[in-house]
Design an enzyme around this catalytic site. Sequence first.
Site, PDB file in Angstrom:
ATOM      1  N   HIS A  82       0.846  -1.194   0.000  1.00  0.00           N
ATOM      2  CA  HIS A  82       0.000   0.000   0.000  1.00  0.00           C
ATOM      3  C   HIS A  82       0.880   1.243   0.000  1.00  0.00           C
ATOM      4  O   HIS A  82       1.870   1.317   0.720  1.00  0.00           O
ATOM      5  CB  HIS A  82      -0.896   0.009   1.249  1.00  0.00           C
ATOM      6  N   ASP A 161     -14.344   3.632   6.082  1.00  0.00           N
ATOM      7  CA  ASP A 161     -13.268   4.433   5.477  1.00  0.00           C
ATOM      8  C   ASP A 161     -13.785   5.218   4.274  1.00  0.00           C
ATOM      9  O   ASP A 161     -13.407   6.372   4.079  1.00  0.00           O
ATOM     10  CB  ASP A 161     -12.092   3.541   5.063  1.00  0.00           C
ATOM     11  N   ARG A 168     -13.308  13.656   4.814  1.00  0.00           N
ATOM     12  CA  ARG A 168     -11.974  14.230   5.082  1.00  0.00           C
ATOM     13  C   ARG A 168     -11.492  15.064   3.898  1.00  0.00           C
ATOM     14  O   ARG A 168     -10.871  16.106   4.064  1.00  0.00           O
ATOM     15  CB  ARG A 168     -10.968  13.107   5.376  1.00  0.00           C
ATOM     16  N   SER A 183      -7.090   4.574   8.392  1.00  0.00           N
ATOM     17  CA  SER A 183      -7.636   4.387   7.051  1.00  0.00           C
ATOM     18  C   SER A 183      -6.843   3.317   6.294  1.00  0.00           C
ATOM     19  O   SER A 183      -7.405   2.374   5.726  1.00  0.00           O
ATOM     20  CB  SER A 183      -7.591   5.732   6.308  1.00  0.00           C
ATOM     21  N   LYS A 187      -8.123  -0.954   5.884  1.00  0.00           N
ATOM     22  CA  LYS A 187      -8.320  -1.536   4.550  1.00  0.00           C
ATOM     23  C   LYS A 187      -7.438  -2.770   4.363  1.00  0.00           C
ATOM     24  O   LYS A 187      -7.858  -3.768   3.806  1.00  0.00           O
ATOM     25  CB  LYS A 187      -7.977  -0.507   3.462  1.00  0.00           C
TER      26      LYS A 187
HETATM   27  N1  URA Z   1      -4.153   6.624   1.849  1.00  0.00           N
HETATM   28  C1  URA Z   1      -5.198   6.016   2.474  1.00  0.00           C
HETATM   29  O1  URA Z   1      -5.581   4.891   2.147  1.00  0.00           O
HETATM   30  N2  URA Z   1      -5.811   6.698   3.451  1.00  0.00           N
HETATM   31  C2  URA Z   1      -5.442   7.916   3.851  1.00  0.00           C
HETATM   32  O2  URA Z   1      -6.034   8.458   4.763  1.00  0.00           O
HETATM   33  C3  URA Z   1      -4.362   8.538   3.191  1.00  0.00           C
HETATM   34  C4  URA Z   1      -3.732   7.849   2.188  1.00  0.00           C
END
Ligand code: URA
Length: 433
Positions: A82, A161, A168, A183, A187
Site C-alpha cells: 500500500h 473508510d 476528510r 484508514s 483496509k
Molecule cells: N491513503 C489512504 O488509504 N488513506 C489515507 O487516509 C491517506 C492515504
Amino acid sequence: MRIFDIIDRKKNGNTLTDEEIRFFVRSVVDGTASNEQIGAMLMAIVLRGMDEWETEVLTMAMAESGDRIDLSSIDGIKVDKHSTGGVGDKTTLILVPLVASLGIPVAKFSGRGLGLTGGTIDKLASIPDMHTNLSEEQFVSQIQRIGCAIATTARNLDPCDKKLYAIRDVTATVDCIPLIASSVMSKKIASGADAVVLDVKCGHGAFMKDVRSARKLAELCVKIGKKAGLRISAVISDMNEPLGNAVGNSLEVQEALDVLNGKGPKDLKRLTICLASHMVILGGKAKDTAEAERLLQRSIDSGRARQKFREMIRAQGGKDITEKPDLLPKSRYRGVVTAEHEGYVSGLDAAYIGHAANVLGAGRLKKEDSIDYSAGVYLYKKAGDYVKKGDELLCLYSRSRDAIMDAESDIRRAYTFSDEKPETGNIILEEKF
Ligand code: URA
C-alpha cells in the site's frame, strides 16, 4: 450514548473509550451520524489527536465495519502493498507481477484516483479491454492459477473508510496521522493478505511533508499491523518530485513496462526493487535484502517478470500491450515546454505536476468525472539535471488542445533552478522492519 457527547469529549481532549469509538464507527456506517457530526468529529481528532491505543481501536472497528476478504484457499503467504499516495507512482504495476514471478502470491486490491494522485485501477484500465473489477471468486481463482491479481472489489470493504475519506477530502482533515493510519490499516486488515509492505511517501507531493511525521506514521502503521497479526514492514520514500518520468495513465503503463523490460528511470527502478524485496522477505522467499534483490533482478533479466505481467493482463481480458505497446491510447495533441532559465533544476514540485496532469484530463476532481487515459505529463528534466535556455523540460499530452494551453500556462512554476548542483538520488529515506 450520543454522537454529540463523543464529539464534545474529543473536542475537550479526552481519550475516548473502546465503546465510544465503536459507537462512532457504527453511526458513520448506519447513517445515524450526520455528515456535519462526522466532520466535527474528524476535526476534533485532527486538533486533539488520538493516542496509539485509540487509533488501534478505531482501525479494528473500521476493518470490521464491512466485508472481509477470505484468501485462505490460496496456498502460501499472500502479500500486499500500500502506498500513501504519490504522483507518478506506478510501482504496483511492476512489483505485483515481479514478486508473483518468484512464486509469492500477490493479492492487490486497488482504487481509482481522486485528487492529485492517480489510482492504479485507472492506470490498468488504460490497457484496452482490461477488466479491473473482479468478483471475490474471480480474484481468488486468478491468484490460484497465475499467482497475482490487481482489481477493485464489489465487496463492501471498509465502508467506514469510504465515508470518512469522502468527508476528510472536503474538510481539510486528510493529513492527520491517526486518521491516515486507521484508514490505511483498516483496509489492509479487511483485504485478507498475510503480509503487507507500506510505502509511506514524504515531501511536497505527499500528505507527510517531513521525515519526522512520515516516520511516526510508518511506525504507527507497523505497530497496528503487527498487533492485528500481519507480517508488515514499511519504506519511507521521497515524494518531492514525481516518481519516474511519466505521469498519466497510459504513459505510466508504458514506463512500468520499460522497467519490466530492464530499462526505465533509476528512481522508479530503485523504489520498486526496494518495496518488492520487502515483499519477498515477508513472503518467506529470501532471508535478507541482498538475496531478495538478486532474485528480483534475475526475474527481470530473464523476462519472467514481464511474462507474468503478460499473464495477468491476459487473465483480466486485456490486449497484449507487452508485445504491442502501440495498443495503449495515444493523445491527439502534445505541447513541449522549454526552459526560460539556465542552471541546475533544484526542485520539481510533484503537486504542480499532479495538478497539471489532472487539467490535461488524466485524473478526476470529482468521483463522477471521466478520464482521458492518454493524457499526462512526460518529464525530460528532473532535479539535478542541467538545462540551457530553450531546452525541453517536459511534454504535455491530451486529447484537448485547450487543456494543453491551460496546463502550459503555469507548469513552469513547478521547476526551480539554482547555479549549484543540488544533492539528489535519495529515493529511499528510511526502512522500518
Ligand atoms: N491513503 C489512504 O488509504 N488513506 C489515507 O487516509 C491517506 C492515504
